[in-house]
Enzyme design. Structure first.
Site, PDB file in Angstrom:
ATOM      1  N   ASP A 155      -3.450 113.915 -41.594  1.00  0.00           N
ATOM      2  CA  ASP A 155      -3.117 113.238 -40.340  1.00  0.00           C
ATOM      3  C   ASP A 155      -3.539 114.054 -39.125  1.00  0.00           C
ATOM      4  O   ASP A 155      -4.202 113.540 -38.211  1.00  0.00           O
ATOM      5  CB  ASP A 155      -1.621 112.950 -40.274  1.00  0.00           C
ATOM      6  CG  ASP A 155      -1.190 111.865 -41.251  1.00  0.00           C
ATOM      7  OD1 ASP A 155      -2.026 111.446 -42.076  1.00  0.00           O
ATOM      8  OD2 ASP A 155      -0.027 111.440 -41.189  1.00  0.00           O
ATOM      9  N   ARG A 199      11.916 121.531 -34.048  1.00  0.00           N
ATOM     10  CA  ARG A 199      11.031 120.910 -33.052  1.00  0.00           C
ATOM     11  C   ARG A 199      11.068 121.588 -31.683  1.00  0.00           C
ATOM     12  O   ARG A 199      10.022 121.748 -31.051  1.00  0.00           O
ATOM     13  CB  ARG A 199      11.334 119.416 -32.930  1.00  0.00           C
ATOM     14  CG  ARG A 199      11.133 118.599 -34.202  1.00  0.00           C
ATOM     15  CD  ARG A 199       9.996 119.098 -35.032  1.00  0.00           C
ATOM     16  NE  ARG A 199       9.659 118.232 -36.158  1.00  0.00           N
ATOM     17  CZ  ARG A 199       9.140 118.659 -37.286  1.00  0.00           C
ATOM     18  NH1 ARG A 199       8.919 119.966 -37.453  1.00  0.00           N
ATOM     19  NH2 ARG A 199       8.827 117.839 -38.261  1.00  0.00           N
ATOM     20  N   ASP A 223      10.814 112.526 -34.216  1.00  0.00           N
ATOM     21  CA  ASP A 223      10.086 113.722 -33.808  1.00  0.00           C
ATOM     22  C   ASP A 223       9.296 113.535 -32.523  1.00  0.00           C
ATOM     23  O   ASP A 223       9.151 114.471 -31.727  1.00  0.00           O
ATOM     24  CB  ASP A 223       9.158 114.190 -34.930  1.00  0.00           C
ATOM     25  CG  ASP A 223       9.890 115.011 -35.976  1.00  0.00           C
ATOM     26  OD1 ASP A 223      11.021 115.445 -35.694  1.00  0.00           O
ATOM     27  OD2 ASP A 223       9.334 115.222 -37.069  1.00  0.00           O
ATOM     28  N   SER A 241       6.988 111.738 -47.924  1.00  0.00           N
ATOM     29  CA  SER A 241       6.687 112.480 -46.706  1.00  0.00           C
ATOM     30  C   SER A 241       7.655 113.648 -46.661  1.00  0.00           C
ATOM     31  O   SER A 241       8.874 113.459 -46.627  1.00  0.00           O
ATOM     32  CB  SER A 241       6.883 111.575 -45.485  1.00  0.00           C
ATOM     33  OG  SER A 241       6.757 112.325 -44.297  1.00  0.00           O
TER      34      SER A 241
END
Length: 409
Positions: free
Chosen positions: A16, A98, A127, A182
Site C-alpha cells: 500500500d 500514532r 488512524d 490486516s
C-alpha cells in the site's frame, strides 16, 4: 535544485505505501521523503530502505528511526499511569503509537523543509484521524495528503494493477489474495482485523495468534514475577533494572508463554461504525495489573476513585487521536501528580492466561495493619464511631422515605 513539492510519507515498505509513494510522484510530481518508524514491530526494516531506493528515492531522503525507547517511555508508560482501557477492555496498542509517528513525521518535515505529509490510512478507519490531528496540532499549516480519500484505487485488483504497471515488486502473498488479516504490531501489541474477523459471529482461528500460546496449552506450573515501581513506572523485573523498551519486551515474552493478553473485541470507531478486532497485549496486561496492585496501597481513596472517573475520558481522547490536545496534556499533569508516591513492588502470578496480584509492598503504603486488623487494635479505631457515621450518611434516605410515607397516608 528540485522545485517539486516535498512530501514526507509514513512508509512501511509494504504494497500500500509503495503504491502511495509512486502515486505521489505521479500525481503531485512530489519529491518524496520516506519515514519508517521502528516501534518494535519485529520486522526487518532495511528492505524498506532498498525498496524506496528502487522507487527513486534519494538515500538522504530516507529516514528509518529507532523509536522504541521513546515510544514506551513517553507514550506507553504515561498512558499506563492512568490504568487506561478503552470501552473497558482495549489497551490502545495501535492508538498510542500514532501520535509518536505523527510527531516524528512533522520533525522530519521541518528538517527537510517539506510542505506536506502523507499517510496510508484509509478513509474508513481511526488512524486517519489520529495522524492528522497530530499533524495539525504540531504544525497547524501543514498540508496533509491522504491518498485513500483521493484516488480511485479502491479495490485490491486496481491496487495490484497500478503496482504492476509502475514496476513495484509484488509479494506472492498479494498475488494469491493478500494477507489473511490486516495486522499492526509494535512493542505494546499486535492487532488483527479484516477478512474472517469481519463476521462477529465467527470465532478467531487458532492459527491467527502469533505472540501468545492458547491458555489451555500454557504451562501447567504458574510463573511468579516481581515488578518494582518508581513514581508509577516499572523500573525493575525480578530485581533487574530494565529500560522501558526492555521491560515491555521481556513482559511480552513471559506473558506470551503463559497465554496472557488475548482479546476479541467489537469496538466503536470514532468515525461512527462498529469494528471487530483481535489483539495480543501480553506485557501490557501484566503492567496494568501490576500498576493497579501498587496503587491499591499507595493512593488515597478519593484520588484513586477520581483517577478511575477520569480514565474513560482519558482513554477516549487517546483512542480518538487527541494525544496532543490541551485537555489530554492537562489530564496528564494531574495523573502524573498522583504518581509521586506510587513506589514499591508487586508480585504477580501468571497461570493459563490469567494474571493475579499475590503480594505488594511500599515504603509509601497507606495500609495500616494496626487499624485494618480484625483482632484487638488496642484502641486505634473506635468501632462505636461507625454508628454516627452511618446515621449521618443515611439521613437523606431516611428523610426521603419518611416523606414518601406521609404522602401515602
Amino acid at each position: 535544485m528540485s522545485t517539486n513539492p516535498k512530501v514526507v510519507l509514513a512508509y512501511s515498505g509494504g504494497l500500500d505505501t509503495s503504491v502511495i509513494l509512486k502515486w505521489l510522484q505521479d500525481n503531485y510530481q512530489a519529491e518524496v521523503i520516506t519515514f519508517t518508524a521502528d516501534i518494535g514491530q519485529g520486522e526487518e526494516l532495511e528492505p524498506a530502505r532498498q525498496k524506496a531506493i528502487q522507487l527513486g528515492i534519494k538515500p538522504e531522503n530516507i529516514f528509518i528511526d529507532d523509536l522504541r525507547e521513546e515510544f514506551v517511555r513517553d507514550f506507553v508508560f504515561p498512558m499506563f499511569r492512568c490504568n487506561t482501557l478503552y470501552e473497558g477492555e482495549y489497551l490502545l496498542g495501535t492508538s498510542i503509537a500514532r501520535p509518536l509517528i505523527a510527531k516524528r513525521q512533522i520533525e522530519i518535515a521541518r528538517q527537510t523543509a517539506a510542505q506536506s505529509v502523507a499517510h496510508g490510512a484509509t478513509g474508513k478507519g481511526n488512524d486517519q484521524v489520529r495522524f492528522e490531528l497530530g499533524y495539525y496540532a504540531l504544525e497547524p499549516n501543514i498540508k496533509v495528503i491522504a491518498p485513500w480519500r483521493e484516488w480511485d484505487l479502491l479495490s485490491r485488483e486496481k491496487l495490484l494493477a497500478y503496482a504492476e504497471q509502475a514496476g513495484i515488486p509484488i509479494e506472492m502473498k498479494h498475488k494469491q489474495g493478500g494477507a489473511p488479516y490486516s495486522m499492526d504490531a509494535n512493542l505494546l501489541h499486535i492487532s488483527y482485523e479484516g477478512r474472517h474477523l469481519e463476521d462477529p459471529k465467527a470465532q478467531a482461528e487458532a492459527e491467527m495468534w502469533r505472540w501468545t500460546v492458547a491458555p489451555e496449552q500454557a504451562p501447567e506450573q504458574p510463573c511468579y514475577l516481581e515488578l518494582e515501581y518508581e513514581q508509577g513506572d516499572p523500573i525493575a523485573l525480578n530485581g533487574q533494572r530494565l529500560t522501558p523498551a526492555q521491560m515491555l519486551a521481556a513482559l511480552n515474552q513471559i506473558g506470551g508463554e503463559h497465554g496472557v493478553g488475548r482479546l476479541d473485541l467489537v469496538e466503536n470507531r470514532y468515525v461512527g461504525m462498529k469494528s471487530r478486532g483481535c489483539y495480543e497485549t501480553p506485557g501490557g496486561t501484566i503492567l496494568l495489573k501490576g500498576h493497579r496492585g501498587i496503587e491499591s496501597i499507595t493512593l488515597d481513596r478519593e484520588v484513586a476513585h477520581l483517577k478511575d472517573d477520569l480514565m474513560a475520558r482519558y482513554a477516549t481522547l487517546i483512542y480518538n487521536g487527541y494525544w496532543w490536545s490541551p485537555e489530554r496534556r492537562a489530564l496528564q499533569v494531574l495523573i502524573d501528580h498522583t504518581q509521586q508516591n506510587v513506589n514499591g513492588w508487586v508480585r504477580l502470578k501468571l497461570y493459563k492466561g490469567n494474571v493475579t496480584v499475590v503480594a505488594r509492598d511500599s515504603k509509601n503504603s497507606l495500609f495500616d495493619q494496626t487499624i485494618a486488623t480484625f483482632d484487638d487494635d488496642g484502641g486505634a479505631y473506635n468501632q462505636a464511631d461507625a454508628g454516627g457515621f452511618i446515621k449521618l450518611n443515611a439521613l437523606r434516605m431516611r428523610i426521603a422515605e419518611n416523606t414518601r410515607r406521609r404522602r401515602a397516608s
